[in-house]
Write a protein that holds these residues in place. Structure first.
Motif, PDB file in Angstrom:
ATOM      1  N   ALA A 194      -6.619  -8.299   6.121  1.00 16.41           N
ATOM      2  CA  ALA A 194      -5.865  -7.556   7.125  1.00 16.41           C
ATOM      3  C   ALA A 194      -6.806  -6.772   8.037  1.00 16.41           C
ATOM      4  O   ALA A 194      -6.639  -6.756   9.263  1.00 16.41           O
ATOM      5  CB  ALA A 194      -4.855  -6.620   6.462  1.00 16.41           C
ATOM      6  N   ARG A 212      -7.288   3.012   9.231  1.00 17.96           N
ATOM      7  CA  ARG A 212      -6.057   3.806   9.330  1.00 17.96           C
ATOM      8  C   ARG A 212      -4.958   3.028  10.034  1.00 17.96           C
ATOM      9  O   ARG A 212      -3.796   3.056   9.628  1.00 17.96           O
ATOM     10  CB  ARG A 212      -6.332   5.106  10.075  1.00 17.96           C
ATOM     11  CG  ARG A 212      -7.049   6.118   9.261  1.00 17.96           C
ATOM     12  CD  ARG A 212      -7.206   7.412  10.025  1.00 17.96           C
ATOM     13  NE  ARG A 212      -7.884   8.380   9.186  1.00 17.96           N
ATOM     14  CZ  ARG A 212      -8.798   9.227   9.611  1.00 17.96           C
ATOM     15  NH1 ARG A 212      -9.138   9.252  10.890  1.00 17.96           N
ATOM     16  NH2 ARG A 212      -9.368  10.066   8.780  1.00 17.96           N
ATOM     17  N   SER A 213      -5.334   2.343  11.100  1.00 20.19           N
ATOM     18  CA  SER A 213      -4.365   1.560  11.867  1.00 20.19           C
ATOM     19  C   SER A 213      -3.745   0.461  11.013  1.00 20.19           C
ATOM     20  O   SER A 213      -2.523   0.269  11.005  1.00 20.19           O
ATOM     21  CB  SER A 213      -5.052   0.962  13.089  1.00 20.19           C
ATOM     22  OG  SER A 213      -4.214   0.069  13.755  1.00 20.19           O
ATOM     23  N   VAL A 214      -4.578  -0.261  10.279  1.00 25.22           N
ATOM     24  CA  VAL A 214      -4.081  -1.338   9.417  1.00 25.22           C
ATOM     25  C   VAL A 214      -3.207  -0.753   8.310  1.00 25.22           C
ATOM     26  O   VAL A 214      -2.136  -1.277   8.017  1.00 25.22           O
ATOM     27  CB  VAL A 214      -5.239  -2.173   8.832  1.00 25.22           C
ATOM     28  CG1 VAL A 214      -4.742  -3.133   7.767  1.00 25.22           C
ATOM     29  CG2 VAL A 214      -5.963  -2.926   9.941  1.00 25.22           C
ATOM     30  N   TYR A 215      -3.633   0.338   7.713  1.00 28.46           N
ATOM     31  CA  TYR A 215      -2.856   0.979   6.654  1.00 28.46           C
ATOM     32  C   TYR A 215      -1.466   1.370   7.158  1.00 28.46           C
ATOM     33  O   TYR A 215      -0.456   1.102   6.510  1.00 28.46           O
ATOM     34  CB  TYR A 215      -3.598   2.203   6.116  1.00 28.46           C
ATOM     35  CG  TYR A 215      -2.816   2.940   5.071  1.00 28.46           C
ATOM     36  CD1 TYR A 215      -2.790   2.487   3.759  1.00 28.46           C
ATOM     37  CD2 TYR A 215      -2.080   4.076   5.387  1.00 28.46           C
ATOM     38  CE1 TYR A 215      -2.052   3.154   2.780  1.00 28.46           C
ATOM     39  CE2 TYR A 215      -1.348   4.745   4.436  1.00 28.46           C
ATOM     40  CZ  TYR A 215      -1.340   4.282   3.132  1.00 28.46           C
ATOM     41  OH  TYR A 215      -0.612   4.940   2.183  1.00 28.46           O
ATOM     42  N   GLU A 216      -1.416   2.005   8.338  1.00 23.58           N
ATOM     43  CA  GLU A 216      -0.128   2.415   8.900  1.00 23.58           C
ATOM     44  C   GLU A 216       0.756   1.201   9.196  1.00 23.58           C
ATOM     45  O   GLU A 216       1.965   1.242   8.968  1.00 23.58           O
ATOM     46  CB  GLU A 216      -0.341   3.240  10.161  1.00 23.58           C
ATOM     47  CG  GLU A 216      -0.888   4.616   9.873  1.00 23.58           C
ATOM     48  CD  GLU A 216      -1.268   5.385  11.119  1.00 23.58           C
ATOM     49  OE1 GLU A 216      -1.018   4.900  12.247  1.00 23.58           O
ATOM     50  OE2 GLU A 216      -1.813   6.493  10.965  1.00 23.58           O
ATOM     51  N   GLU A 217       0.154   0.147   9.681  1.00 24.33           N
ATOM     52  CA  GLU A 217       0.920  -1.067  10.004  1.00 24.33           C
ATOM     53  C   GLU A 217       1.510  -1.714   8.757  1.00 24.33           C
ATOM     54  O   GLU A 217       2.676  -2.103   8.739  1.00 24.33           O
ATOM     55  CB  GLU A 217       0.012  -2.066  10.717  1.00 24.33           C
ATOM     56  CG  GLU A 217       0.696  -3.351  11.107  1.00 24.33           C
ATOM     57  CD  GLU A 217      -0.263  -4.315  11.786  1.00 24.33           C
ATOM     58  OE1 GLU A 217      -0.173  -5.521  11.478  1.00 24.33           O
ATOM     59  OE2 GLU A 217      -1.091  -3.871  12.588  1.00 24.33           O
ATOM     60  N   VAL A 218       0.710  -1.822   7.699  1.00 25.81           N
ATOM     61  CA  VAL A 218       1.190  -2.538   6.508  1.00 25.81           C
ATOM     62  C   VAL A 218       2.078  -1.683   5.611  1.00 25.81           C
ATOM     63  O   VAL A 218       2.793  -2.220   4.772  1.00 25.81           O
ATOM     64  CB  VAL A 218       0.034  -3.156   5.680  1.00 25.81           C
ATOM     65  CG1 VAL A 218      -0.751  -4.143   6.505  1.00 25.81           C
ATOM     66  CG2 VAL A 218      -0.858  -2.103   5.077  1.00 25.81           C
ATOM     67  N   THR A 219       2.045  -0.369   5.790  1.00 25.79           N
ATOM     68  CA  THR A 219       2.904   0.483   4.967  1.00 25.79           C
ATOM     69  C   THR A 219       4.161   0.918   5.708  1.00 25.79           C
ATOM     70  O   THR A 219       4.965   1.658   5.153  1.00 25.79           O
ATOM     71  CB  THR A 219       2.148   1.724   4.459  1.00 25.79           C
ATOM     72  OG1 THR A 219       1.678   2.483   5.578  1.00 25.79           O
ATOM     73  CG2 THR A 219       1.006   1.334   3.545  1.00 25.79           C
ATOM     74  N   ALA A 220       4.364   0.457   6.925  1.00 27.35           N
ATOM     75  CA  ALA A 220       5.539   0.829   7.709  1.00 27.35           C
ATOM     76  C   ALA A 220       6.850   0.246   7.175  1.00 27.35           C
ATOM     77  O   ALA A 220       7.877   0.915   7.252  1.00 27.35           O
ATOM     78  CB  ALA A 220       5.342   0.417   9.170  1.00 27.35           C
ATOM     79  N   GLN A 263      -7.514  -7.541  12.107  1.00 28.31           N
ATOM     80  CA  GLN A 263      -7.343  -6.482  13.105  1.00 28.31           C
ATOM     81  C   GLN A 263      -8.647  -6.184  13.831  1.00 28.31           C
ATOM     82  O   GLN A 263      -8.646  -5.910  15.025  1.00 28.31           O
ATOM     83  CB  GLN A 263      -6.802  -5.221  12.445  1.00 28.31           C
ATOM     84  CG  GLN A 263      -6.492  -4.100  13.409  1.00 28.31           C
ATOM     85  CD  GLN A 263      -5.286  -4.391  14.275  1.00 28.31           C
ATOM     86  OE1 GLN A 263      -4.512  -5.313  14.011  1.00 28.31           O
ATOM     87  NE2 GLN A 263      -5.117  -3.622  15.318  1.00 28.31           N
ATOM     88  N   TRP A 296      -6.022  -6.744   1.601  1.00 33.55           N
ATOM     89  CA  TRP A 296      -6.531  -5.661   2.433  1.00 33.55           C
ATOM     90  C   TRP A 296      -7.693  -6.109   3.308  1.00 33.55           C
ATOM     91  O   TRP A 296      -7.714  -5.850   4.515  1.00 33.55           O
ATOM     92  CB  TRP A 296      -6.915  -4.487   1.544  1.00 33.55           C
ATOM     93  CG  TRP A 296      -7.527  -3.341   2.287  1.00 33.55           C
ATOM     94  CD1 TRP A 296      -8.806  -2.930   2.229  1.00 33.55           C
ATOM     95  CD2 TRP A 296      -6.863  -2.464   3.201  1.00 33.55           C
ATOM     96  NE1 TRP A 296      -8.996  -1.848   3.047  1.00 33.55           N
ATOM     97  CE2 TRP A 296      -7.816  -1.544   3.659  1.00 33.55           C
ATOM     98  CE3 TRP A 296      -5.562  -2.373   3.690  1.00 33.55           C
ATOM     99  CZ2 TRP A 296      -7.527  -0.530   4.571  1.00 33.55           C
ATOM    100  CZ3 TRP A 296      -5.275  -1.374   4.605  1.00 33.55           C
ATOM    101  CH2 TRP A 296      -6.240  -0.464   5.028  1.00 33.55           C
TER     102      TRP A 296
END
Length: 69
Positions: free
Chosen positions: A61, A41-49, A65, A58
């Motif tokens: 990444a 979730r953390s990586v997803y939020e970071e890369v989609t910001a 992390q 993916w």
């Protein structure tokens, strides 16, 4: 390893000489899955910001992390 060779060892399933794969997977789900899910979730939020969504590798990444946590 849940993702790729060299992934952070804290996410390892375990040793097949010590338990069967189903036992290791059950234990992993109980002990590691919550933090692995949070990592994803953390990586997803970071890369989609960013305004424009990047094309990312993916697994790389997540692996990067995982080592940082």
């Amino acid at each position: 390893m849940p993702i790729q060779h060299g992934f952070a060892r804290k996410y390892a399933l375990g040793n097949l000489k010590e338990a069967s794969l189903p036992e290791l997977a059950t234990d992993w789900r109980r002990k590691c899955y919550p933090s692995f899910l949070e990592l994803c979730r953390s990586v997803y939020e970071e890369v989609t910001a960013p305004a424009e969504l990047p094309i990312i590798k993916w697994y790389e990444a997540i692996a990067r992390q995982a080592e940082a946590v």
